[in-house]
Design a protein around this motif. Structure first.
Motif: not given
Lengths: 346, 346
Positions: B72-74, B281-284, B252, B279, B225, B256, B79, B259-260
Motif C-alpha cells: 500500500d503506497i499510502g 507524530q501527527a496524532g494528538w 490513531l 502518523l 484508522i 479518536h 513510504v 477523546l470523543a
DNA sequence: ATGAAAGCGCTAACAC
DNA sequence: GTGTTAGCGCTTTCAT
C-alpha cells in the motif's frame, strides 16, 4: 549461454519444431494452424517462457511505461494522485514508474530530459516551481508531457491545475460564516505558485466578508508540520479565533500548538487546512479541509497523457488545460464557537 | 524516418564523419584521438542526443532498474522503506520502479513472475501473507529477489524481517512500567504474520509483568484508522487503562474514540502504537510507538539485492536473513497516569 | 499458413 | 585508433 538461460522465442521454436516467426504469431494471437498453435503454446508453457519486454520495446519503439514525477512521495496529496493515475494507466495497459524529485529543480529537469532515453513513453510531472529553464526543457521534451500545476500562458504543454485561489476563499468564507472574525493565515513560501494563489484567495475572501487584512495575522513558512506548530506559537499573541492553513500538515502542526496551550478546538479557535489529505481525517479533532481535487487532477492528467499517446497524430495540436474545482469538507475543527445555527450558512 | 526523429549514434556518426563504433567509444569514455573525441561530442550536443536505454539494456542484458513492490503506497511504513531503498539504489546508479500491490496476493505473484520480462534487474517485495504459491514462485523467480517479511525456514531467498514479537513486548512492558494494569490490545488479522507475532509479544510481556491474558481486552480487526476507532468503542466497556495497538493507524483511530468519549490521553487511558510512522507524530497527543525499523529494513533489503546483482557469481549461495531490532519511541500518549517517576523505568 | 530475413539502437569483438 | 560486423530478442514484411 548467451543470456541467463532464459527461454526465448528461439528455444520455443526449436522445441516446437517451427520457425521463430510462427512462435511470435501464435504468442501474439495471430492466425496459425491448430496444430502449430498447440505445439507452440505447449513448448512455451513447458519452458516457462516470459516475453522479453526490452526486446519488444526496442522493436516497437514503445515501452508501455509511463512516469509520474512528484516532489515528495511522503505527502498524502501526491499519494492520492498516484492512486488516481495508476488506476487510469493500469486500465490502459501501461506500467507506472514513480519518481520522487524531493522538490529539487535540477532533479525535475533531469527527469524531463530522461524522457529521451526512451525508458518511458510519456511523463506526468508536478513541479512546485516553474522556472524559465523548466519551460525551455518542457518545450524540447522528447515525448509527451503533462504538467500538474500552473503553467504560464503560451507554453504549448498540456496541464491540469488546482484552483487554490477559489479554494482558499471558500475556507475563509466558511470560517466567517461560522462566526470567526480574527482569521489568521499560515501560508507556505510566497514565491511558490501555491503560496501566491492561496494568499490571493485569502485576501479576496477577507474583503468579501468585510474583514480587513492584517499582516500580523499572516505567517509565511514551509509546508510541514513543525513549521505549522512554530507559526501557531507566533500567532498566539494575536489571539486569533480561527487559523486557516495552506495545507493539512501546517494545520496539524498548528492544532498541536493550540491544544498544547490548553486551547480548545473548535470552541476557542477553529482550524482549517487544505488538500483534504488522509492527514485531515487523522487529526484531532478531525480537520476541516479544502479538497483541491488531487485525485481528480491525477486522473485528468493521466487521461490527457494517454490521449496524446494514442492519438500521436498531431504532436503540435493545441495544448489543453483543465482546472479542478475545489470543495470544502467540513469536520469537527471548525464547528461554530457560539451559534450552532450559523454553521448552516457555510 | 525509422524512429520518432530522435538522434541515434548513426546520426552522430554521419554528422561527425566517423563510424558508429567511434561514437560509442567516445560516448562511453574510452580512448580516442583528440580530434575524433571532440567532433563526436560536438555532434552529439548539437543533435541533443540522449542514449536509448532500451537498446542498451537489450544489448547488455541489464536495465539498471530495480523494482519495489509494497502492499500500500499510502501507508507511511512503506513510504519510509521507499525512501531508504531509493537512497541506496540511487547511489548505486539504479532507477527504482514502485509497484503497489494493494495486498492482493495475485498481484504479488504477477510482480514476481514479471521479473521474467527483464524490465528490471531485481526485486524487493513486501508480501503481507506468504502462501505456498508465493514460495513456489519465489524459488523459480527469473532474477534476484529480496523479501521484506518473515519467510518460513528453508526457503532459499534473502530476507529482512522485523522483530514484532520483541517490539510488541517492549510496548507492553513500557505501559506496565508506567503504571498501567488493564492493557487492552487492538491487533490486526490473526492470520497474518505481523498479527500473529504481535499477539505473541503481547502475551509474553503480559506474563513477564505478572498480568493475566484476558481475551475480553483483545480485539482482532483490520489495520486501518476506522477499524481502530470501532475496536476502541467495543473495548470501552472493559474500562482499560491502556490501549496497545498493532500499528499507528489503529492507535490513531482508538485515540479518536477515546477523546470523543471525553476520556483524557494519557491521564485516563494511555495509547501506544507500532511502526512509528509519520502518523505517530501527527496524532494528538503525539503517539508513543514502536519503531520496527522500516527505514533500516528498506536499506538492508536494498543492500542485499545489490550484493546479489554485483556478485552474481553464485546464484545458489546461501540465503541471508537480517532482523531489524525494534525501538520504543516515547511520546505524550503514554505519560504515566499517577506516579511520574515510574516512567523512568521504561 | 509458414519460413527467411531485415532491422530496432547499441556494445564489443575482431580486423586493419 | 578506427572501421566492420555480429548479435541482444523480438516483430514484421516478403516470399513461398
Amino acid at each position: 549461454m548467451p543470456n541467463g538461460g532464459q527461454p526465448t522465442i528461439v528455444s520455443i521454436a526449436a522445441r516446437a519444431g517451427v520457425s521463430i516467426a510462427s512462435v511470435s504469431r501464435v504468442l501474439n494471437g495471430q492466425g496459425a494452424r491448430r496444430d502449430t498453435t498447440e505445439r507452440v503454446r505447449r513448448a512455451a508453457a513447458e519452458l516457462g517462457y516470459v516475453p522479453n519486454a526490452v526486446a519488444r520495446s526496442l522493436k516497437g519503439g514503445r515501452t508501455r511505461q509511463l512516469t509520474f514525477a512528484m516532489p515528495d512521495i511522503g505527502n498524502p496529496v501526491y499519494v492520492a494522485m498516484v492512486r488516481a493515475i495508476q488506476a487510469v494507466t493500469k486500465a490502459a495497459g501501461y506500467r507506472l514508474l514513480l519518481h520522487s524529485t524531493d522538490a529539487v529543480a535540477e532533479d525535475e529537469l533531469a527527469v524531463l530530459r530522461s524522457l529521451g532515453d526512451r525508458t518511458s513513453d510519456g511523463l506526468i510531472i508536478c513541479p512546485i516551481r516553474i522556472t524559465d529553464e523548466h519551460i525551455e526543457t518542457l518545450i524540447t521534451a522528447a515525448g509527451p508531457v503533462v504538467v500538474i500545476g500552473s503553467l504560464p500562458p503560451g507554453v504549448p504543454v498540456d496541464s491540469v491545475r488546482a484552483d487554490s485561489v477559489a479554494g482558499a476563499a471558500i475556507a475563509v468564507r466558511h470560517l466567517h460564516a461560522t462566526g470567526r472574525r480574527r482569521i489568521a493565515f499560515i501560508n507556505g513560501p510566497s514565491d511558490t505558485v501555491p503560496g501566491h494563489n492561496r494568499d490571493e484567495g485569502y485576501r479576496t475572501a477577507l474583503a468579501e466578508c468585510g474583514l480587513t487584512y492584517d499582516e500580523r495575522l499572516v505567517v509565511h513558512t514551509d509546508f510541514d508540520i513543525d513549521s505549522g506548530a512554530a507559526a501557531a506559537r507566533r500567532l498566539l499573541t494575536e489571539a486569533p479565533d480561527a487559523v486557516f492553513c495552506a495545507n493539512d500538515q501546517l494545520a496539524l502542526g498548528a492544532a498541536h500548538t493550540l491544544l498544547a496551550r490548553g486551547l480548545r478546538i473548535p470552541e476557542d479557535v477553529a482550524v482549517a487546512g487544505m488538500d483534504d489529505s488522509a492527514l485531515a481525517q487523522a487529526g484531532w479533532p478531525p480537520l476541516t479541509s479544502v479538497d483541491l481535487g488531487s485525485s481528480e487532477r491525477g486522473r485528468r492528467a493521466a487521461e490527457l497523457l494517454l490521449d496524446r499517446l494514442e492519438n500521436a497524430a498531431e504532436p503540435g495540436s493545441a495544448p489543453r488545460t483543465t482546472t479542478a474545482p475545489p470543495r470544502l469538507v467540513v469536520r469537527g475543527s471548525t464547528a461554530p464557537a457560539t451559534d450552532p445555527r450559523s454553521a448552516r450558512s457555510a
